[in-house]
Scaffold this motif. Structure first.
Motif, PDB file in Angstrom:
ATOM      1  N   SER A  11     -12.362   2.269   1.296  1.00  0.00           N
ATOM      2  CA  SER A  11     -11.130   1.497   1.470  1.00  0.00           C
ATOM      3  C   SER A  11     -11.249   0.322   2.435  1.00  0.00           C
ATOM      4  O   SER A  11     -10.399  -0.563   2.415  1.00  0.00           O
ATOM      5  CB  SER A  11     -10.010   2.427   1.950  1.00  0.00           C
ATOM      6  OG  SER A  11     -10.333   3.004   3.199  1.00  0.00           O
TER       7      SER A  11
ATOM      8  N   THR B 194      -2.250  13.293   0.494  1.00  0.00           N
ATOM      9  CA  THR B 194      -2.940  12.126  -0.085  1.00  0.00           C
ATOM     10  C   THR B 194      -3.984  11.566   0.866  1.00  0.00           C
ATOM     11  O   THR B 194      -4.949  10.934   0.432  1.00  0.00           O
ATOM     12  CB  THR B 194      -1.932  11.017  -0.450  1.00  0.00           C
ATOM     13  OG1 THR B 194      -1.232  10.579   0.726  1.00  0.00           O
ATOM     14  CG2 THR B 194      -0.940  11.506  -1.496  1.00  0.00           C
ATOM     15  N   ARG B 195      -3.823  11.816   2.167  1.00  0.00           N
ATOM     16  CA  ARG B 195      -4.813  11.326   3.138  1.00  0.00           C
ATOM     17  C   ARG B 195      -6.162  12.008   2.958  1.00  0.00           C
ATOM     18  O   ARG B 195      -7.183  11.495   3.406  1.00  0.00           O
ATOM     19  CB  ARG B 195      -4.311  11.566   4.563  1.00  0.00           C
ATOM     20  CG  ARG B 195      -3.045  10.800   4.926  1.00  0.00           C
ATOM     21  CD  ARG B 195      -2.603  11.106   6.334  1.00  0.00           C
ATOM     22  NE  ARG B 195      -2.364  12.530   6.526  1.00  0.00           N
ATOM     23  CZ  ARG B 195      -1.989  13.073   7.680  1.00  0.00           C
ATOM     24  NH1 ARG B 195      -1.822  12.294   8.737  1.00  0.00           N
ATOM     25  NH2 ARG B 195      -1.776  14.371   7.777  1.00  0.00           N
TER      26      ARG B 195
ATOM     27  N   ARG C 127       0.651   4.309  -2.696  1.00  0.00           N
ATOM     28  CA  ARG C 127       0.475   5.695  -2.248  1.00  0.00           C
ATOM     29  C   ARG C 127       1.683   6.541  -2.674  1.00  0.00           C
ATOM     30  O   ARG C 127       1.539   7.707  -3.044  1.00  0.00           O
ATOM     31  CB  ARG C 127       0.296   5.748  -0.727  1.00  0.00           C
ATOM     32  CG  ARG C 127      -0.032   7.161  -0.202  1.00  0.00           C
ATOM     33  CD  ARG C 127      -0.148   7.144   1.303  1.00  0.00           C
ATOM     34  NE  ARG C 127      -1.307   6.412   1.769  1.00  0.00           N
ATOM     35  CZ  ARG C 127      -2.517   6.932   1.928  1.00  0.00           C
ATOM     36  NH1 ARG C 127      -2.726   8.211   1.646  1.00  0.00           N
ATOM     37  NH2 ARG C 127      -3.523   6.194   2.367  1.00  0.00           N
TER      38      ARG C 127
ATOM     39  N   LEU D  83      -5.855   6.603   5.380  1.00  0.00           N
ATOM     40  CA  LEU D  83      -4.989   5.501   5.776  1.00  0.00           C
ATOM     41  C   LEU D  83      -5.828   4.338   6.276  1.00  0.00           C
ATOM     42  O   LEU D  83      -6.852   4.518   6.925  1.00  0.00           O
ATOM     43  CB  LEU D  83      -4.015   5.947   6.866  1.00  0.00           C
ATOM     44  CG  LEU D  83      -2.939   6.951   6.461  1.00  0.00           C
ATOM     45  CD1 LEU D  83      -2.205   7.444   7.696  1.00  0.00           C
ATOM     46  CD2 LEU D  83      -1.965   6.319   5.480  1.00  0.00           C
TER      47      LEU D  83
ATOM     48  N   ARG E 144       0.834  -1.204   0.000  1.00  0.00           N
ATOM     49  CA  ARG E 144       0.000   0.000   0.000  1.00  0.00           C
ATOM     50  C   ARG E 144       0.871   1.257   0.000  1.00  0.00           C
ATOM     51  O   ARG E 144       0.530   2.269  -0.628  1.00  0.00           O
ATOM     52  CB  ARG E 144      -0.917   0.008   1.227  1.00  0.00           C
ATOM     53  CG  ARG E 144      -1.950  -1.112   1.231  1.00  0.00           C
ATOM     54  CD  ARG E 144      -3.090  -0.811   2.197  1.00  0.00           C
ATOM     55  NE  ARG E 144      -2.634  -0.594   3.548  1.00  0.00           N
ATOM     56  CZ  ARG E 144      -2.445  -1.556   4.445  1.00  0.00           C
ATOM     57  NH1 ARG E 144      -2.649  -2.823   4.101  1.00  0.00           N
ATOM     58  NH2 ARG E 144      -2.054  -1.283   5.673  1.00  0.00           N
ATOM     59  N   GLY E 145       2.003   1.198   0.688  1.00  0.00           N
ATOM     60  CA  GLY E 145       2.925   2.327   0.677  1.00  0.00           C
ATOM     61  C   GLY E 145       3.467   2.601  -0.708  1.00  0.00           C
ATOM     62  O   GLY E 145       3.633   3.756  -1.110  1.00  0.00           O
TER      63      GLY E 145
ATOM     64  N   GLU F 114       2.171   4.612   5.445  1.00  0.00           N
ATOM     65  CA  GLU F 114       1.588   3.265   5.386  1.00  0.00           C
ATOM     66  C   GLU F 114       2.438   2.250   6.136  1.00  0.00           C
ATOM     67  O   GLU F 114       1.912   1.367   6.808  1.00  0.00           O
ATOM     68  CB  GLU F 114       1.437   2.824   3.919  1.00  0.00           C
ATOM     69  CG  GLU F 114       0.394   3.585   3.119  1.00  0.00           C
ATOM     70  CD  GLU F 114      -1.028   3.155   3.462  1.00  0.00           C
ATOM     71  OE1 GLU F 114      -1.201   2.287   4.347  1.00  0.00           O
ATOM     72  OE2 GLU F 114      -1.967   3.689   2.842  1.00  0.00           O
TER      73      GLU F 114
ATOM     74  N   VAL G 152       1.406   7.616  -6.312  1.00  0.00           N
ATOM     75  CA  VAL G 152       0.425   8.695  -6.442  1.00  0.00           C
ATOM     76  C   VAL G 152       1.012  10.016  -5.952  1.00  0.00           C
ATOM     77  O   VAL G 152       0.841  11.073  -6.576  1.00  0.00           O
ATOM     78  CB  VAL G 152      -0.855   8.349  -5.655  1.00  0.00           C
ATOM     79  CG1 VAL G 152      -1.806   9.545  -5.621  1.00  0.00           C
ATOM     80  CG2 VAL G 152      -1.553   7.146  -6.283  1.00  0.00           C
ATOM     81  N   ALA G 153       1.724   9.970  -4.832  1.00  0.00           N
ATOM     82  CA  ALA G 153       2.322  11.183  -4.275  1.00  0.00           C
ATOM     83  C   ALA G 153       3.377  11.768  -5.210  1.00  0.00           C
ATOM     84  O   ALA G 153       3.490  12.996  -5.346  1.00  0.00           O
ATOM     85  CB  ALA G 153       2.937  10.884  -2.910  1.00  0.00           C
TER      86      ALA G 153
ATOM     87  N   ALA H 231       4.827   9.281   1.807  1.00  0.00           N
ATOM     88  CA  ALA H 231       3.687   8.391   1.551  1.00  0.00           C
ATOM     89  C   ALA H 231       3.977   6.972   2.019  1.00  0.00           C
ATOM     90  O   ALA H 231       3.126   6.326   2.637  1.00  0.00           O
ATOM     91  CB  ALA H 231       3.354   8.409   0.057  1.00  0.00           C
TER      92      ALA H 231
ATOM     93  N   TRP I 190      -7.447   9.791   0.147  1.00  0.00           N
ATOM     94  CA  TRP I 190      -7.167   8.356   0.304  1.00  0.00           C
ATOM     95  C   TRP I 190      -6.799   8.101   1.759  1.00  0.00           C
ATOM     96  O   TRP I 190      -5.645   8.101   2.139  1.00  0.00           O
ATOM     97  CB  TRP I 190      -6.021   7.980  -0.623  1.00  0.00           C
ATOM     98  CG  TRP I 190      -5.654   6.543  -0.658  1.00  0.00           C
ATOM     99  CD1 TRP I 190      -6.189   5.526   0.072  1.00  0.00           C
ATOM    100  CD2 TRP I 190      -4.631   5.952  -1.464  1.00  0.00           C
ATOM    101  NE1 TRP I 190      -5.577   4.350  -0.218  1.00  0.00           N
ATOM    102  CE2 TRP I 190      -4.623   4.576  -1.162  1.00  0.00           C
ATOM    103  CE3 TRP I 190      -3.731   6.457  -2.397  1.00  0.00           C
ATOM    104  CZ2 TRP I 190      -3.738   3.705  -1.778  1.00  0.00           C
ATOM    105  CZ3 TRP I 190      -2.852   5.584  -3.006  1.00  0.00           C
ATOM    106  CH2 TRP I 190      -2.862   4.227  -2.704  1.00  0.00           C
TER     107      TRP I 190
END
Length: 493
Positions: free
Chosen positions: A406, A175-176, A68, A181, A64-65, A131, A71-72, A127, A179
């Motif tokens: 999520s 991003t949080r 993310r 956590l 997941r990290g 995670e 995306v970041a 990011a 999206w």
């Protein structure tokens, strides 16, 4: 005011030059070549794509990290290169600022301010750390080294790097906003279940899909080690998996439990048979993202093995959709989600592209093409006529509300989570995008969320395919979705 800004900029410039001189005065060492190589490797974020690919080979928080982080990077790169550099043009340091042996052969020609390399590095590290703090401990030093390497090689002023790091950290944290956590707390259920103790997998039939998840990670050996007495069944591409599994159960005669090691599509097929045959299911997370396993709280093969050894199990809800079409009526179960609209078309295109390209690039290309050519559906939802761009149906109520569900806090609600984007209002997609960015979807007239036990969808403009757990189903013009409370017995500690 202007005079004060000029003085501030001059102070920054003097500080930058002082720091550059201090860096340039460092003695020659092997670190020079290492920093030059590191700086080049981060061009166009190639370094971070490689790290993300490495993290994606591990399940859970690290994977997941990685997602993310990618995306970041996209967000930080856009802010630094498309906004910051055009708005604040600045000359890069002269080559003479650093010794000859440190100079890059190809010096960048864009604005020096801010440092895009530093922004991407900080965004990715932030990011990933959110995670997986453990993975972050390894990534953060590399990110800081990349940032410093831009000063060490003389292509950025220290203030460029500092602002770039700030941009990256800000984008990573942001991003949080869209999206949230994942808290890694398994979904709760009030329904315990009786299930047999499956010592070494005796009388267990386990479906193993070696093509699920990351290439090269065949779960066969793990399954054989945990359940040496189990019979293993591999999906036959020429057969429907449910039919293949049912035929094997009938042929064996005595099957006390089913097992499955694969992705959510494979899990859904085996779970359907387990529910219909009233057999408990042992779940091994062996897919790419393992949404269902994550929600129910089974994170590894040892956890699944331990639960079967003591016969610990719970009952959870499943989703079901009845599909009416020209070829008759079909039924499909789903453990996570079902959808109509653009998503099924995206899945079909992704599968076609995967014949020549890797899975993740294929998915990205398919998503972009689908959104560009999306057409609205004219439907009746529980008898009410409307038009929608897409329809999402979740097995159970998902959190958070909005467009990025999520996780499922509970696995036994007896409800479907229904979300759809209307297409019968002017500029609905633009309004939706604005509401999503500002997190005001709850007040939006174009986006709707409902929690219902059943949903009847009648298409008024032809036939479409439904997607369930990422797998494309048959064509139909009427779809009846319903929650099946406590339909599946699942081994879980």
């Amino acid at each position: 005011m202007a005079h004060q800004l000029i003085r501030t900029f001059r102070r920054v410039g003097r500080t930058d030059r002082a720091l550059m001189r201090r860096s340039a005065s460092l003695p020659v060492s092997r670190a020079d070549d290492a920093l030059m190589a590191l700086s080049r490797s981060a061009n166009k974020s190639r370094l971070w794509w490689g790290v993300a690919a490495l993290l994606a080979t591990r399940k859970g928080a690290a994977r997941r990290g990685a997602l993310r982080g990618v995306v970041a990077i996209a967000g930080a790169s856009a802010v630094a290169n498309l906004v910051g550099k055009p708005l604040f043009p600045r000359r890069r340091p002269a080559e003479e600022e650093v010794p000859m042996h440190r100079r890059l052969r190809k010096r960048p020609t864009s604005s020096s301010f801010p440092s895009g390399h530093s922004a991407s590095a900080a965004a990715f590290a932030t990011a990933v750390t959110m995670e997986s703090p453990r993975a972050g401990l390894a990534v953060i030093p590399v990110a800081l080294a990349v940032a410093y390497s831009r000063v060490h090689t003389g292509v950025h002023w220290p203030s460029d790097v500092g602002v770039g790091l700030g941009i990256g950290v800000g984008v990573g944290l942001a991003t949080r906003h869209w999206w949230p956590l994942h808290d890694d707390v398994p979904g709760r259920t009030a329904h315990d279940a009786d299930a047999p103790e499956m010592v070494d997998g005796d009388d267990m039939l386990a479906v193993v899909n070696p093509n699920s998840g990351v290439a090269g990670q065949d779960p066969t050996e793990d399954v054989r080690f945990a359940w040496p007495k189990a019979t293993l069944l591999y999906p036959d591409p020429q057969q429907d998996l449910r039919a293949q599994l049912e035929a094997e159960i009938d042929a064996r005669g005595t099957v006390r439990a089913l097992g499955v090691a694969g992705g959510d599509g494979t899990v859904a097929a085996v779970a359907a048979v387990a529910a219909e045959r009233d057999l408990p299911l042992a779940l091994v997370p062996a897919g790419t993202l393992n949404h269902f396993a994550r929600d129910v709280g089974v994170s590894s093969m040892p956890e699944a093995d331990a639960a079967t050894e003591v016969g610990n199990a719970v009952r959870v809800d499943l989703g079901e959709v009845e599909i009416e079409g020209a070829d008759g009526t079909a039924h499909r179960w789903f453990v996570n989600t079902a959808s109509l609209g653009g998503y099924p078309e995206m899945v079909r295109l992704r599968e076609k592209l995967q014949q020549r390209h890797p899975k993740w690039p294929s998915a990205a290309i398919a998503l972009a093409r689908t959104l560009r050519h999306a057409k609205p559906l004219t439907v009746r939802l529980n008898g009410k006529r409307t038009q929608v761009w897409l329809l999402f149906v979740g097995n159970g109520t998902y959190a958070p509300k909005g467009f990025a569900p999520s996780r499922r806090p509970a696995l036994d609600t007896g409800l479907l989570d229904i979300r759809y984007l209307r297409a019968d209002l002017p500029y609905s997609r633009a309004r939706f995008l604005l509401a999503m960015i500002t997190r005001s979807l709850a007040a939006s007239h174009v986006y709707h969320e409902l929690d219902l036990p059943e949903l009847d969808v009648e298409l008024l403009d032809g036939n479409r395919r439904v997607a369930t757990d990422g797998e494309v189903g048959p064509l139909g013009n009427r779809f009846r979705f319903r929650s099946r409370p406590s339909a599946l017995t699942l081994y879980r500690l």
